[in-house]
Design a protein around this motif. Structure first.
Motif, short mmCIF file in Angstrom:
data_model
loop_
_atom_site.label_atom_id
_atom_site.label_comp_id
_atom_site.label_asym_id
_atom_site.label_seq_id
_atom_site.Cartn_x
_atom_site.Cartn_y
_atom_site.Cartn_z
N UNK A 1 56.91 -2.19 -0.62
CA UNK A 1 56.94 -2.04 0.83
C UNK A 1 56.41 -3.28 1.55
N UNK A 2 55.46 -3.98 0.91
CA UNK A 2 54.92 -5.18 1.53
C UNK A 2 55.99 -6.27 1.63
N UNK A 3 56.91 -6.30 0.65
CA UNK A 3 58.02 -7.25 0.71
C UNK A 3 58.89 -6.96 1.93
N UNK A 4 59.06 -5.68 2.23
CA UNK A 4 59.88 -5.30 3.40
C UNK A 4 59.23 -5.82 4.68
N UNK A 5 57.89 -5.90 4.69
CA UNK A 5 57.18 -6.42 5.87
C UNK A 5 57.56 -7.87 6.12
N UNK A 6 57.57 -8.68 5.05
CA UNK A 6 57.88 -10.11 5.20
C UNK A 6 59.34 -10.30 5.61
N UNK A 7 60.26 -9.54 4.97
CA UNK A 7 61.68 -9.67 5.29
C UNK A 7 61.95 -9.22 6.73
N UNK A 8 61.28 -8.12 7.13
CA UNK A 8 61.44 -7.64 8.51
C UNK A 8 60.96 -8.70 9.50
N UNK A 9 59.84 -9.35 9.18
CA UNK A 9 59.32 -10.42 10.04
C UNK A 9 60.25 -11.62 10.06
#
Length: 233
Positions: A1-9
């Motif tokens: 889920x933390x990877x999704x944070x970076x990609x979303x950003x």
């Protein structure tokens, strides 16, 4: 889920350039000293990351409260559904009901403080501008906040928002140096990808909340694991 944070950003920063780009373009950076300019931009980003971390901390605490009451899985599903609904419901619906109206006064104060800070050139000014910038209303930030709540505690919420902020740094920095970067069709195509990715993240939250027993993706509910452990004995 933390990877999704970076990609979303990272993907969301194409939206951020449109919304917060004018602030980035107006930063009172030193155009004659490159080293000083880089340090000023870095401090601006630190300010934004601090704001995002604080927002994540606050909403992570809300998520922790819900976790204590045993609502964590339901919360993950609800947040996933909300993220998808925000994408598929027409923007004019949100404009019609004007959900931001209750906080207009606060937003007005933030914008006023930003205007004052932009007139100064001291190093702490860039920290202030970045910090205030982080509190301006933004649809992508709202999506990240949903995920921060689902993190279940203050640390996870703060970490998620911090990583989201880091994802916005590359393009926002580029925007400061090249104000006309990626205009037209290329930028529009990437903007079109953002809703798709938000829907994917929403679906992941729903799957996680269903507790299907899939390691990392959808772990079994804690009470199931405890019950199985008791049965083994």
């Amino acid at each position: 889920m933390l990877l999704s944070a970076f990609i979303l950003g990272l993907l969301g920063s194409f939206h951020c350039v449109g919304m917060c780009g004018p602030i980035a373009f107006m930063l009172p950076v030193d155009r004659t000293n490159q080293l000083k300019k880089v340090s000023q931009i870095a401090i601006y980003h630190v300010g934004r990351l601090l704001a995002y971390s604080l927002i994540g901390l606050i909403f992570g605490l809300i998520g922790k409260g819900l976790f204590i009451f045993g609502f964590q899985q339901q919360l993950s599903i609800i947040i996933g559904v909300l993220m998808i609904l925000v994408v598929i419901i027409p923007q004019k619906t949100f404009n019609k009901y004007n959900f931001s109206k209750p906080i207009y006064k606060l937003i007005s104060k933030v914008k006023s403080a930003l205007g004052t800070a932009l007139k100064k050139k001291t190093m702490d000014t860039f920290l202030t501008i970045g910090f205030l910038n982080g509190f301006l209303p933004c649809g992508l930030v709202y999506m990240a906040v949903f995920a921060a709540i689902a993190g279940g505690n203050a640390l996870n919420g703060s970490l998620y928002m911090s990583i989201f902020g880091l994802g916005t740094v590359p393009l926002m920095t580029t925007a400061i140096y090249f104000s006309h970067f990626l205009k037209g069709k290329a930028r529009q195509r990437i903007q079109n990808i953002i809703p798709v990715f938000v829907v994917i993240i929403g679906a992941l939250f729903i799957i996680r909340g269903l507790g299907l027993g899939i390691p990392y993706l959808s772990p079994a509910p804690v009470y199931n694991m405890v019950t199985n452990g008791i049965d083994c004995h």
